[in-house]
Design a protein around this motif. Sequence first.
Motif, short mmCIF file in Angstrom:
data_model
loop_
_atom_site.label_atom_id
_atom_site.label_comp_id
_atom_site.label_asym_id
_atom_site.label_seq_id
_atom_site.Cartn_x
_atom_site.Cartn_y
_atom_site.Cartn_z
N MET A 188 34.41 40.57 42.04
CA MET A 188 35.20 40.20 40.87
C MET A 188 34.54 39.07 40.09
O MET A 188 34.45 39.12 38.86
CB MET A 188 36.59 39.78 41.32
N THR A 189 34.05 38.05 40.81
CA THR A 189 33.44 36.93 40.10
C THR A 189 32.13 37.36 39.43
O THR A 189 31.80 36.88 38.35
CB THR A 189 33.18 35.75 41.05
N GLN A 248 36.70 42.67 47.45
CA GLN A 248 36.12 41.36 47.74
C GLN A 248 36.03 40.52 46.47
O GLN A 248 35.69 41.02 45.41
CB GLN A 248 34.73 41.52 48.36
N THR A 249 36.31 39.25 46.62
CA THR A 249 36.31 38.35 45.46
C THR A 249 34.93 38.23 44.84
O THR A 249 34.81 38.02 43.63
CB THR A 249 36.81 36.95 45.87
N GLY A 250 33.88 38.37 45.67
CA GLY A 250 32.52 38.24 45.16
C GLY A 250 32.23 39.22 44.04
O GLY A 250 31.62 38.87 43.03
N ALA A 253 41.43 44.18 39.70
CA ALA A 253 40.78 44.25 41.00
C ALA A 253 41.80 44.65 42.06
O ALA A 253 42.91 44.12 42.08
CB ALA A 253 40.16 42.90 41.35
N ASP A 308 31.40 37.10 35.43
CA ASP A 308 30.22 36.47 34.84
C ASP A 308 29.54 37.41 33.84
O ASP A 308 29.10 36.99 32.77
CB ASP A 308 29.23 36.07 35.93
N ILE A 319 42.73 38.23 35.25
CA ILE A 319 42.78 39.06 36.45
C ILE A 319 44.11 39.80 36.43
O ILE A 319 45.17 39.18 36.30
CB ILE A 319 42.65 38.20 37.72
N VAL A 332 38.96 36.31 29.81
CA VAL A 332 39.04 37.26 30.91
C VAL A 332 40.26 36.92 31.74
O VAL A 332 40.51 35.75 32.02
CB VAL A 332 37.79 37.17 31.81
N VAL A 387 33.02 34.89 48.86
CA VAL A 387 32.77 36.18 48.22
C VAL A 387 33.37 37.34 49.02
O VAL A 387 33.61 38.41 48.48
CB VAL A 387 31.26 36.42 47.99
N ILE A 427 46.78 37.24 35.08
CA ILE A 427 46.66 35.78 35.11
C ILE A 427 45.38 35.42 34.36
O ILE A 427 44.30 35.89 34.71
CB ILE A 427 46.60 35.27 36.56
N ARG A 440 31.57 37.63 30.62
CA ARG A 440 31.37 36.43 29.79
C ARG A 440 29.98 36.44 29.18
O ARG A 440 29.80 36.03 28.04
CB ARG A 440 31.59 35.18 30.64
N SER A 479 36.31 37.14 50.59
CA SER A 479 37.76 37.02 50.70
C SER A 479 38.43 38.12 49.88
O SER A 479 37.93 38.51 48.83
CB SER A 479 38.20 35.65 50.21
#
Lengths: 136, 143
Positions: free
Chosen positions: A112-113, A108-110, A103, A117, A129, A127, B112, B46, A120, B114
């Motif tokens: 990535m999450t 934005q972290t959203g 990433a 998901d 990062i 997984v 989300v 990581i 998975r 960030s």
Amino acid sequence: MRGRNHNEDDGHHGIDLAPMLDFVLNLLIFFIIITSFIKQPGVKVTKPDAVTAEHKDNGNIIIAIRPNGDIWMDRRKVPLADVRAIVERMHAERPEDTVVIAADKDSQTGVMTKVMDEVRGGGIMSVSIGALGLEQ
Amino acid sequence: MRLRRHTREEEEDGDTGIDLAPMLDFVLNLLIFFIITAVFVKETGITLSRPAPSNQEQQKKPDEKGTLFVAVHGDGTISIDKRIIDPGAVRANVERFHAEKPEGPVVVVANVKSPTGVVVKVMDQVRLGGVYNVSIAPSSSGE
């Protein structure tokens, strides 16, 4: 092989090409196999730095997330909804492969999450990062 | 090429051998192509502990015992226990938590919106603080 017999019989001293040919063919097969294993995303991202980043063995499936939220894997841009199906297919082909989500540090972290998901859900539980180790 | 001369001699002699030279040229070209296109990636990253808390409501309860929650807000600020802290202070907080509860996991509650760079930096600091059991939980609320 024909060349060898010919040389020996006639007393010709030419270089025996057969071992070189075997070697070259082996090298060729090696490189063909290597190239098909690693699934490159096809875009360049600026990965964040991390001191504790570690090498990932079998981290062969790389999913890139650009700063604008585009998801790239296997050299093309894919919508989020397709990630699961692609991961499922790759997992069926080589079950030992793991996923590295590269990433961009400005993404934005959203996104990535959500990708995490989906991966998975596609069956690959390991997984990580992507991050750049500082010692490199 | 030596081989070519030999086969020519063979032809002159009336010997019928397969000419290997074109095949060898072809194979060498193929080899060079694959060497050039091959990429040796050694990915670094990581690894997150699993299972990832995809159900953030359950994980976000602050009264859950033995878990340290580090929140990353949409603007990139970091807070622990509703207290905004400096990125450099994350490590000290995690070290203190780790000394109290050596088995306790850390959950990074990331908004989300960030930036990923900050989240990875926080996770890096948590790992430097001694806790390798880090997971990430998305939060969409405007905290």
